[in-house]
Design an enzyme around this catalytic site. Structure first.
Site, mmCIF file in Angstrom:
data_model
loop_
_atom_site.group_PDB
_atom_site.id
_atom_site.type_symbol
_atom_site.label_atom_id
_atom_site.label_comp_id
_atom_site.label_asym_id
_atom_site.label_seq_id
_atom_site.Cartn_x
_atom_site.Cartn_y
_atom_site.Cartn_z
ATOM 1 N N GLU A 95 0.856 -1.186 0.000
ATOM 2 C CA GLU A 95 0.000 0.000 0.000
ATOM 3 C C GLU A 95 0.888 1.232 0.000
ATOM 4 O OE1 GLU A 95 -3.628 2.194 2.463
ATOM 5 O OE2 GLU A 95 -2.876 0.255 3.151
ATOM 6 N N ASP A 170 -1.697 12.036 -4.148
ATOM 7 C CA ASP A 170 -1.684 13.463 -4.463
ATOM 8 C C ASP A 170 -2.019 13.638 -5.946
ATOM 9 O OD1 ASP A 170 -1.058 16.158 -4.950
ATOM 10 O OD2 ASP A 170 0.497 16.150 -3.408
#
Length: 278
Positions: A95, A170
Site C-alpha cells: 500500500e 496526491d
C-alpha cells in the site's frame, strides 16, 4: 526529505518542558530516519512531498517503541525477504500512501491472512498506524518509511507482491505538475515486475481528471487488464473502508472512482507487440 516538526504534547502545570534536541540529533533514535536512502540514488522528480505536521505524544511513543519491531526504512541497500519480515509466507500487498492509517488497520483486521506492507513519509501517520497495529493486535502490518520507487526497484524480488493499493494519491492538479503523478506508464512497468500474475492493482481517487488518466494508462499498459468487462471504473469494493477523508469529499460533492486491474499472466504478454517491456 524534510525533517518534520518536533513532537508537541499538552503539558500539565509544573511538568518540565521537553528537552530541545541538539543539532543533528536523531528525532527518534530508534525510529524512522529522516532520509533513509540519502544520496545513494539518482535525483528525480518525486510524486510525493513530506508534510510538516505535529506528532502527538502517543504517536512519538509508538514510533520509538514499535519501529524496531514493525518499521522499515527504505534505504535501498538490500533485497527484502518478505517471509522473514512478516514471519510467515502469506501473500503481501503493498500500500503506497496510507495517510493516518485507519483504512489500512481496518483492512488488516478484516483479512488477517494477507500481509500489508504500508509505505508513507508522513511521520504522524506512521506513528498512528503503529499505535493502531499494537492496539488491535495486527501482526500482518509492517510500516515502511521512504520512497516506494526505491522499495520496488531495489528491495523487492520479481513476483513478490500479490497486490498493490494506491488510495487517494496526491493529484498534483496543476498541469505543469502532472509529471509528478505516481500512476504513470514507467511506474506501472516497474510495479508489474514485482507483482505476481493475477495480482490486483487497486487505485482510488476523488480527483476526476486524475481518475481518467489512471484509467487511460492502466488500460494501455500490456501487463494489466481491467477487471470490469465494460472497461470502466469499478464500484467501491466492500473491503475498501470508507475513510473520513473520503466522507468529507463526498459531502462536498466529489466523485470517487475506484480502478481494479489484474496483472496478466506472463504467457499472455507473449502475443502482444510490446510484451517484452515488462
Amino acid at each position: 526529505m524534510s525533517t518534520p516538526e518536533a513532537p508537541h504534547a499538552e503539558r500539565t502545570a509544573g511538568e518540565p518542558a521537553p528537552r530541545t534536541r541538539a543539532k543533528g540529533e536523531p528525532r527518534f533514535p530508534d525510529g524512522p530516519k529522516a532520509d533513509p536512502a540519502g544520496s545513494h540514488f539518482e535525483r528525480r522528480i518525486r510524486s510525493f512531498q513530506p508534510r510538516r505536521s505535529r506528532v502527538t505524544a502517543g504517536q512519538a511513543d509508538a514510533l520509538q517503541r514499535l519501529w524496531p519491531v514493525w518499521g522499515l526504512d527504505i534505504d535501498g541497500s538490500r533485497r527484502l525477504d518478505l517471509a522473514e519480515l512478516f514471519g510467515n509466507g502469506r501473500p503481501v500487498v503493498l500500500e503506497i500512501g496510507f495517510g493516518m492509517g485507519e483504512a489500512t488497520a481496518e483492512m488488516a483486521a478484516a483479512d488477517p491472512d494477507t500481509n500489508i506492507l504500508a509505505v508513507d513519509v508522513h511521520t504522524p501517520g506512521q506513528g498512528h498506524l503503529l499505535h493502531l497495529a499494537e492496539e488491535r493486535g495486527l501482526a500482518n502490518v509492517r510500516v515502511a518509511n521512504g520512497d516506494a520507487i526505491i522499495l520496488l526497484r531495489e528491495m523487492l524480488a520479481p513476483d513478490a507482491l500479490s497486490g498493490l493499493r494506491v488510495f487517494f494519491p496526491d493529484p498534483w492538479p496543476k498541469k505543469r505538475h502532472h509529471k509528478r503523478r505516481l500512476i504513470q506508464p514507467e511506474f506501472l512497468t516497474l510495479a508489474a515486475s514485482r507483482l505476481a500474475p493475477g495480482a490486483i492493482v487497486h487505485c482510488a481517487t476523488d480527483w476526476e481528471p486524475y481518475a481518467e488518466q489512471m484509467l487511460e494508462v492502466l488500460t494501455a499498459h500490456p501487463a494489466f487488464g481491467n477487471t470490469r468487462e465494460d472497461g470502466g471504473f469499478a464500484p467501491r469494493p466492500a473491503f475498501r473502508p470508507l475513510t473520513r477523508f473520503e466522507r468529507q469529499g463526498l459531502d462536498k460533492g466529489h466523485v470517487v472512482n475506484d480502478l481494479l486491474f489484474r496483472r496478466v499472466p506472463h504467457d499472455d504478454l507473449a502475443g502482444r507487440p510490446d510484451g517484452d517491456t515488462v
